[in-house]
Design a protein around this motif. Sequence first.
Motif, mmCIF file in Angstrom:
data_model
loop_
_atom_site.group_PDB
_atom_site.id
_atom_site.type_symbol
_atom_site.label_atom_id
_atom_site.label_comp_id
_atom_site.label_asym_id
_atom_site.label_seq_id
_atom_site.Cartn_x
_atom_site.Cartn_y
_atom_site.Cartn_z
ATOM 1 N N UNK A 313 0.754 -0.840 -0.209
ATOM 2 C CA UNK A 313 0.126 -0.191 -0.227
ATOM 3 C C UNK A 313 0.602 1.214 -0.100
ATOM 4 N N UNK A 314 1.333 1.191 0.826
ATOM 5 C CA UNK A 314 2.675 2.520 1.112
ATOM 6 C C UNK A 314 3.588 3.221 -0.110
ATOM 7 N N UNK A 315 4.374 1.129 -0.845
ATOM 8 C CA UNK A 315 4.677 1.901 -2.007
ATOM 9 C C UNK A 315 3.710 2.427 -2.855
ATOM 10 N N UNK A 316 2.396 1.595 -3.016
ATOM 11 C CA UNK A 316 1.690 2.324 -4.063
ATOM 12 C C UNK A 316 1.801 3.795 -4.095
ATOM 13 N N UNK A 317 1.651 3.643 -2.722
ATOM 14 C CA UNK A 317 1.164 5.531 -2.494
ATOM 15 C C UNK A 317 2.507 6.375 -2.851
ATOM 16 N N UNK A 318 4.074 5.488 -2.710
ATOM 17 C CA UNK A 318 4.618 6.158 -3.397
ATOM 18 C C UNK A 318 5.301 6.885 -5.164
ATOM 19 N N UNK A 319 4.732 5.093 -5.078
ATOM 20 C CA UNK A 319 4.731 5.247 -6.898
ATOM 21 C C UNK A 319 3.064 6.709 -7.154
ATOM 22 N N UNK A 320 2.763 6.729 -6.958
ATOM 23 C CA UNK A 320 1.332 7.732 -6.937
ATOM 24 C C UNK A 320 2.175 8.782 -7.735
ATOM 25 N N UNK A 321 2.300 9.364 -6.391
ATOM 26 C CA UNK A 321 3.421 10.331 -5.928
ATOM 27 C C UNK A 321 4.661 11.232 -6.893
ATOM 28 N N UNK A 322 4.986 10.006 -7.024
ATOM 29 C CA UNK A 322 6.687 9.706 -8.034
ATOM 30 C C UNK A 322 5.700 10.099 -9.208
ATOM 31 N N UNK A 323 4.592 9.581 -9.741
ATOM 32 C CA UNK A 323 4.739 9.746 -11.771
ATOM 33 C C UNK A 323 3.421 10.829 -11.648
ATOM 34 N N UNK A 324 3.124 10.800 -10.388
ATOM 35 C CA UNK A 324 1.982 12.459 -11.075
ATOM 36 C C UNK A 324 2.334 13.755 -9.801
ATOM 37 N N UNK A 325 3.285 13.954 -9.903
ATOM 38 C CA UNK A 325 2.907 15.039 -9.344
ATOM 39 C C UNK A 325 1.633 15.880 -8.970
ATOM 40 N N UNK A 326 1.396 16.574 -10.273
ATOM 41 C CA UNK A 326 0.030 17.153 -10.607
ATOM 42 C C UNK A 326 -0.726 16.414 -10.440
ATOM 43 N N UNK A 327 -0.305 15.087 -8.997
ATOM 44 C CA UNK A 327 -1.337 13.952 -8.540
ATOM 45 C C UNK A 327 -2.924 14.299 -9.324
ATOM 46 N N UNK A 328 -3.460 13.304 -8.765
ATOM 47 C CA UNK A 328 -4.849 13.002 -9.655
ATOM 48 C C UNK A 328 -5.561 14.521 -10.432
ATOM 49 N N UNK A 329 -5.973 15.386 -9.991
ATOM 50 C CA UNK A 329 -7.219 16.326 -10.108
ATOM 51 C C UNK A 329 -5.910 17.287 -10.089
#
Lengths: 349, 234
Positions: A313-329
């Motif tokens: 779960x934490x790993x996925x969070x890191x990946x979200x933050x790394x690859x989407x600096x603009x995050x979701x929206x």
Amino acid sequence: MGKKIFFISRRMLLFVAGALGMLLLVLFFNATGIFTDYIVQIINISLINVILAVSLNLINGFTGQFSIGHMGFAAVGAYTSATVTTLIAKVTPRLPYTEFININGYIVFILALLLGGIVAAGIGFLIGFPSLRLKGDYLAIITLGFGEIIRTIFNNIDYVGGPRGLLGIPKFSNLIMIFVITLLSVIAIRNLVFSTHGRALLSIRENELASELVGVNTVRYKITAFTIGAFFAGIAGGLQAHLLQIAHPTQYGFLYSILVLIMVYAGGMGSITGSIIAAFALTFLSEGLRTALPGLGDLMHVKIGDEWRMVVYSLLLIIIMLFRTEVLMGMREMKLLVPEEEEHHGQHA
Amino acid sequence: MLVVENLQVSYGQIKALKGISFEVPQNKIVTLIGSNGAGKSTTLRSISGLIKSQAGSIKFNGKEIRNLPAHELVKLGMNHVPEGRKIFATLTVYENLEMAAWTVKNKKLFKERVDEVFELFPRLKERRNQLGGTLSGGEQQMLAVGRAIVTGGNFILFDEPSMGLSPLLVDEIFATIIKIRERGATILLVEQNAKQALEISDYAYVLEVGTIPFHGPACDIAANPKVKEAYLGI
């Protein structure tokens, strides 16, 4: 400036209709057995997380403050409302020995929920004061400390169960109840954000000094943001306590506050849409890994225990933050939440 | 219009202003000159309510305003153009001006003032839909001045309006300050660029580590040999 009230705008009706459509779909799938009660429960928890994330977004994303003790407000709401329904009024959702709905019980529940929100708002009002003097990391530490203090206080009040927690809370929260309250909360916060007062909050985030110099009462607005954010967190806490039927000090710990914070950041600071999506996505992700990980283990003929869930779960969070600096929206909103007059944001012919 | 008496401001143990007195008469440009750390910005910030002062009196149109909060002072007609411009970087030029109209409830008045700003700075009109943060330093300063015009207020505090601008732009900004005065405003100007500030001012006060050793009509101050040596570098 002069804006149509969102309730009667076409977009608002579409938004509400869309949301109600989804509710009906979930109810239909539940009735036909495609969605088990387990799935519905995750949806319930997601909806509560939506209130928590959107209300925290009001403080952190829109006003630019830094609060990480949001579950403290939820705890206040949970314990206050549960004390009223469980210990004082002793109401239940159904009349005793029958299947009839206890209307009086529900009225007490709604009032208790509101009371929980109001008491949490009162605490939020007080927590707003340090925000006048402190910024960033220092404010974060204060709010963190506050969350822990609240938790410890409930841990030591024997009347509400102390470390055992407050047990036997009647189950007033159901999908429809939670859905309606979540929808109303989102609409309320959305209307606030796009109102003149919302502009004041945004201006504080953008440049506090400048907003003060154009005549915005920054003191009042910062405290207002904390008060309103805390109110909705209190409501969410009350809903959650009457869903899980327990209010326990450990539920409102630092970790849950951080989880809500992650939802706000992953969804996008200052995006209500982002908070809604992130609340659902992260709640489902966290639960989904429970079945996905052992399943994956079976495929690879190794045993992956539940203890790996939080690692992945934490790993996925890191990946979200790394690859989407603009995050979701980023700071964008879905069209239905933006007033038509705002479409040409700041454009002037 | 503004009378400051024995104003004292401390940052903790450090006394930034040791009891200064000065006044700004109606429709005049008064300048405060002094080196870094003399207390120029502190003076402006305590007048506009951004920081608290410990003692003294600040009378604005005869009313004691010391330690009133900044947003209240805006309503009274006090307008502060801060050092370093402080525009809303993620808002467009037009939105910046809208935000400046926070206390202006009259839409017609707002439109008039925006037109006035665009007339004064055609560059801002061209860039009205551009984000504030993408403007050049000079344009940002124009926007900061434009914001002051929209906010209204007949008393404007300028904190280092020439900071970081090219000589040509500095001339333009100073010319604008004169224009604003012609429109009826009273101006208190704080500048490091003492030479040019003295040229456009009526009266000047020299600030030196929290005290005012000299003051007088701007031309006298400009001619004062000590001032020449210390601040004009002649």
